[in-house]
Design a protein around this motif. Structure first.
Motif, PDB file in Angstrom:
ATOM      1  N   GLY A 121      -2.818  10.864  -4.041  1.00  0.00           N
ATOM      2  CA  GLY A 121      -3.346  10.625  -5.073  1.00  0.00           C
ATOM      3  C   GLY A 121      -5.239   9.883  -4.900  1.00  0.00           C
ATOM      4  O   GLY A 121      -4.632   8.842  -4.863  1.00  0.00           O
ATOM      5  N   VAL A 122      -6.660  10.070  -5.600  1.00  0.00           N
ATOM      6  CA  VAL A 122      -7.277   9.465  -5.049  1.00  0.00           C
ATOM      7  C   VAL A 122      -9.004   9.780  -6.143  1.00  0.00           C
ATOM      8  O   VAL A 122      -9.011   8.194  -6.152  1.00  0.00           O
ATOM      9  N   LEU A 137      -1.495   3.912  -2.091  1.00  0.00           N
ATOM     10  CA  LEU A 137      -1.860   3.848  -1.231  1.00  0.00           C
ATOM     11  C   LEU A 137      -3.428   3.940  -0.641  1.00  0.00           C
ATOM     12  O   LEU A 137      -4.110   4.036   0.545  1.00  0.00           O
ATOM     13  N   ALA A 138      -3.379   5.681  -0.983  1.00  0.00           N
ATOM     14  CA  ALA A 138      -4.749   6.971  -0.860  1.00  0.00           C
ATOM     15  C   ALA A 138      -6.061   5.849  -0.820  1.00  0.00           C
ATOM     16  O   ALA A 138      -6.295   4.995  -2.218  1.00  0.00           O
ATOM     17  N   PRO A 139      -6.942   5.926  -0.367  1.00  0.00           N
ATOM     18  CA  PRO A 139      -8.649   4.753  -0.901  1.00  0.00           C
ATOM     19  C   PRO A 139      -8.960   5.557  -2.132  1.00  0.00           C
ATOM     20  O   PRO A 139      -8.427   6.686  -2.005  1.00  0.00           O
ATOM     21  N   GLN A 349      -3.971  -1.966  -5.521  1.00  0.00           N
ATOM     22  CA  GLN A 349      -4.331  -0.754  -4.473  1.00  0.00           C
ATOM     23  C   GLN A 349      -4.549  -1.366  -3.346  1.00  0.00           C
ATOM     24  O   GLN A 349      -4.751  -2.528  -3.119  1.00  0.00           O
ATOM     25  N   TRP A 350      -4.415  -0.805  -2.105  1.00  0.00           N
ATOM     26  CA  TRP A 350      -4.470  -0.775  -0.827  1.00  0.00           C
ATOM     27  C   TRP A 350      -5.585  -1.278  -0.591  1.00  0.00           C
ATOM     28  O   TRP A 350      -6.602   0.833  -0.417  1.00  0.00           O
ATOM     29  N   ALA A 351      -6.555  -1.854   0.121  1.00  0.00           N
ATOM     30  CA  ALA A 351      -7.849  -2.229   0.219  1.00  0.00           C
ATOM     31  C   ALA A 351      -8.450  -2.839   1.537  1.00  0.00           C
ATOM     32  O   ALA A 351      -8.548  -3.473   1.248  1.00  0.00           O
ATOM     33  N   TRP A 352      -8.941  -1.610   1.924  1.00  0.00           N
ATOM     34  CA  TRP A 352      -8.284   0.090   2.131  1.00  0.00           C
ATOM     35  C   TRP A 352      -8.045   0.638   2.937  1.00  0.00           C
ATOM     36  O   TRP A 352      -7.985  -0.001   4.316  1.00  0.00           O
TER      37      TRP A 352
END
Length: 374
Positions: A121-122, A137-139, A349-352
């Motif tokens: 989900g973004v 995980l998603a940006p 957040q995984w950025a990115w």
């Protein structure tokens, strides 16, 4: 869609009933109106991740177990599943493809104190307020869709039409594109895909002066009939069709549209070259799915890799897993994964992740061409 509908049984093997197991709840769209293809890819990645963790002695000798619930793209159904999985004693929650559903799941997971690693989900506002219970995980949509806007401008498209369904997700995408393109000399023309038939949409496009049409709509309907109508309208021969949300990523797009589905640029979250782990996982997933795995399948695998590391280092206590988000560092299929606080994003957040704009090659629709890298 009925939030009160009983959730179908988990796929075979998803619940072994092993009292010694560490359980992870998985939310995936496996029935319509959810995007079933995306759900199947997400689940394949999750299941492969669990299998490999267990082959490596599990979590301190305890097997990892996936407890799967079908959301069918229904936020109410997802909310009920979060409550059920919390009662079942899962250590954490994983998955979900549809952004609006993921947002509902994140809000409920935060409310009940259940760590949730969102795979796909973004929406930027995955939660209304900052939370330590949720990581992603998603940006964020704003990150990926700005990259898509840069691609459009670089390809010479400044007047963009969007055919949009009514949805928080599509409205957010339209706003991001307008805010990004307008200061750079661009313009966004909105067309209501629900109010216009495909022929009427073609008429509006021909009169709009737009050089690109973005499909902010569901697949297969109304995306497929819109693409067919535009492709076969002689007034729109030079019009670019784009689908930033990634509808052309999965094989059912090509199966539905054939040659008409090629040359439709979309976002995908893969590097140009997979690292060794990604290449190995890609080969296994390709065999399991009997088709090329999408980035959604890699998101599923990486989700389990992160959760397994958090469980190994912090144990299965829910609060300690939530504390682990900023401490976890994992080699994923698409690069090294670490979580941080990102301005405007209320979750870890995984950025990115890597972001590409690609399309299906008209000469080889089973292959993708990289058009732009963010």
């Amino acid at each position: 869609m009925n939030p009160g509908t009983e959730t179908p049984p988990s796929p075979q093997g998803a619940q072994r009933g092993d009292d010694s197991a560490v359980r992870i709840g998985a939310l995936v769209p496996l029935t319509r109106p959810g995007w079933v293809g995306a759900g199947q890819h997400l689940l394949a990645g999750l299941e492969l991740g669990v299998q490999e963790v267990n082959a490596a002695d599990g979590i301190a000798g305890r097997p990892l177990e996936l407890v799967v619930r079908d959301t069918a793209a229904d936020p109410g159904r997802a909310e009920a599943a979060v409550d059920e999985l919390a009662r079942l004693g899962v250590a954490a929650l994983a998955g979900e493809y549809h952004s609006v559903v993921a947002r509902t799941a994140a809000a409920r997971a935060d409310a009940v104190g259940l760590p949730f690693l969102c795979s796909s989900g973004v929406l930027d506002a995955l939660t209304e307020e900052p939370t330590d219970w949720v990581a992603r995980l998603a940006p964020a949509q704003s990150h990926g869709w700005r990259i898509y806007g840069d691609f459009l401008l670089g390809a010479g498209h400044s007047r963009i039409a969007v055919a949009a369904d009514p949805s928080v997700y599509w409205a957010s995408g339209t706003r991001i594109l307008r805010d990004h393109l307008t200061p750079r000399g661009g313009a966004v023309v909105e067309l209501d895909s629900r109010a216009l038939t495909p022929p009427q949409l073609c008429d509006a496009l021909a009169a709009s002066g737009a050089t690109a049409l973005l499909l902010l709509v569901g697949h297969p309907d109304p995306a497929v009939p819109i693409v067919k109508a535009v492709r076969h309208d002689p007034r729109l021969t030079d019009l670019l069709i784009g689908a930033p949300a990634g509808q052309p990523e999965l094989a059912d797009w090509a199966a539905s549209l054939g040659d008409d589905g090629a040359a439709v640029p979309f976002l995908r979250y893969l590097p140009e070259h997979l690292p060794p782990l990604g290449a190995r996982v890609e080969a296994v997933l390709r065999e399991r799915l009997a088709e090329a795995p999408s980035f959604v399948a890699f998101e599923g695998y990486d989700t389990i890799a992160v959760l397994a590391e958090a469980l190994r280092t912090h144990g299965p206590d829910r609060a300690r897993i939530a504390e682990a988000w900023p401490l976890v560092a994992v080699e994923g299929t698409r690069g090294r994964i670490r979580f941080s606080r990102t301005p405007g994003i209320g979750v870890w957040q995984w950025a990115w992740p890597p972001v590409q704009v690609v399309d299906r090659d008209p000469a080889r629709p089973d292959r993708c061409r990289v058009l732009h890298v963010g």
